[in-house]
Design an enzyme around this catalytic site. Structure first.
Site, short mmCIF file in Angstrom:
data_model
loop_
_atom_site.label_atom_id
_atom_site.label_comp_id
_atom_site.label_asym_id
_atom_site.label_seq_id
_atom_site.Cartn_x
_atom_site.Cartn_y
_atom_site.Cartn_z
N CYS A 89 36.66 122.09 18.52
CA CYS A 89 35.65 122.62 17.60
C CYS A 89 35.96 124.03 17.10
CB CYS A 89 34.28 122.63 18.28
SG CYS A 89 33.70 120.99 18.76
N SER A 243 24.17 118.97 17.60
CA SER A 243 24.70 119.20 16.25
C SER A 243 24.87 117.88 15.51
CB SER A 243 26.04 119.93 16.33
OG SER A 243 26.97 119.20 17.13
N HIS A 344 27.88 120.17 11.89
CA HIS A 344 29.05 120.74 12.57
C HIS A 344 30.29 119.93 12.19
CE1 HIS A 344 31.80 122.14 15.52
NE2 HIS A 344 31.36 121.48 16.58
N CYS A 374 31.98 126.97 21.50
CA CYS A 374 32.43 126.13 22.61
C CYS A 374 33.36 125.05 22.06
CB CYS A 374 31.24 125.50 23.33
SG CYS A 374 30.21 124.43 22.31
#
Length: 388
Positions: A89, A243, A344, A374
């Site tokens: 991510c 998300s 996201h 994260c």
């Protein structure tokens, strides 16, 4: 060592899965963002040393070095290089850190960092269909946990990690849903006030697409209470406090103060400090806590010096646990909402958050901003930028 300064930052509106951006190939979507960055800055692509590009699921439409194909899709000269980065991510945040580091090292003069992810066209976890990640040695190391029945299929799982965070820090389902509702409320206020208007790329054929489309206005804890847990039968994590799966792209232009002056460009901010950290890969999502502690120590700043934080809302317990450990005030934590409300798009999210942060800092005259993400596998990035 020269400073690295950020001249401009741009992003697409975030498209929901099967939404407005679903019919655009991710290389083309990335190319449109690069074109818009060029239009906004007037930069000659011939002057760009490299394009450092984040993307997570590098298979299918996103395979074969999409950073390079983004450059070609933008119509930039074939002499402009491109590279693709994957730190889950945090891929485009790492791209941003790497690009700034190369400028500060004197290796590059002008560089673009960014990322793209079409989660509609390349579904989450698409690469796993081609084999089993992690390998026998990793599975053996964590066998006691992975084979205990908590983790589906005996694999690391972010949702189960989020459940573990909620349990460790004592967050109730109600508390998580209150935070999720706050995200929607703040995102709606930001959209309505025009806070994002100056940072959104033009998408050819999508001229009416001018706002993040995942927002669900009127979200409340009571409405979210009707949703079923997603990962464990009696769990607290569900689709409404996690998300959203999304599509999007983003890019920032980085150079030195001297080169910016030569090109007639006015920087927004300078790259102040960066850090990465690992954490428990089973809980997986707590990395922003040590990464933030590390970057603050490196920068010589304290939590109270930072006027705005972007802590990616992968799941509601992530920013809440981070806040519990770091002590940041509510008003400076994700003041524009976050991924729970607007989505996201994995490889694009790092520089999407940076774009939001930089424009917010400029709009509100905030000196220091900090962004942290994260990441799958239990790592995290943290970056501090300083307004100029």
């Amino acid at each position: 060592m020269p400073d690295a300064v950020i001249v401009d930052a741009v992003r697409t509106p975030i498209g929901r899965r099967n939404g407005t951006l679903a019919d655009i190939h991710p290389a083309d979507l990335a190319g449109y963002v690069l074109q818009d960055l060029q239009r906004r800055t007037g930069i000659d692509p011939e002057t760009i040393d490299d394009v450092v590009w984040g993307c997570v699921n590098q298979v299918g439409d996103q395979a074969a070095q999409i950073g390079r194909y983004a450059v070609l899709a933008a119509g930039w000269p074939e002499t402009v290089a491109g590279i693709t980065v994957n730190r889950a991510c945090g891929s485009s945040q790492s791209a941003f850190d790497f690009a700034a580091g190369m400028v500060m090292a004197g290796q590059y003069d002008v560089v673009v960092a960014g990322g793209v992810e079409s989660m509609t066209r390349v579904p989450l976890g698409a690469g796993r269909d081609l084999g089993r990640p992690f390998g026998p040695l990793v599975r053996e190391r964590y066998a006691a946990d992975l084979t205990g029945g908590e983790f589906p299929g005996g694999d690391f799982n972010q949702g189960v990690g989020a459940e573990r965070i909620a349990k460790k820090w004592g967050f109730s389902r109600r508390r998580l849903d209150e935070y999720a509702s706050r995200s929607h409320e703040l995102a709606a206020a930001a959209i309505d006030s025009g806070a994002f208007a100056g940072q959104l790329a033009r998408i050819p054929g999508k001229e009416d697409f001018t706002a993040d489309e995942g927002l669900r206005r009127g979200t409340t804890p009571d409405k979210l209470a009707a949703l079923e847990p997603s990962f464990t039968e009696d769990g607290v994590i569900h689709a409404g406090n996690a998300s959203q799966i999304s599509d999007g792209a983003s890019a920032v232009l980085i150079t030195t103060p001297e080169r910016a002056g030569e090109l007639g460009l006015t920087p927004i901010a300078r790259y102040h400090s960066g850090a990465v950290s690992g954490a428990d890969p089973l809980m997986m999502l707590t990395g922003p806590i040590p990464a933030t502690q590390k970057v603050l120590k490196r920068s010589g700043l304290s939590i109270s010096d930072i006027g705005a934080f972007e802590v990616n809302e992968a799941f509601a317990p992530v920013p809440l646990a981070w806040q519990a450990e770091l002590g940041a005030e509510d008003k400076v934590l994700n003041p524009l909402g976050g991924a729970i409300a607007v989505g996201h798009p994995l490889g694009a999210s790092g520089t999407i958050l940076m774009t939001r942060l930089l424009h917010h800092m400029r709009d509100k005259s905030i000196r220091y901003g900090l962004q942290t993400m994260c990441e799958g596998g239990g790592t995290a990035n943290a970056t501090i930028v300083e307004l100029l």
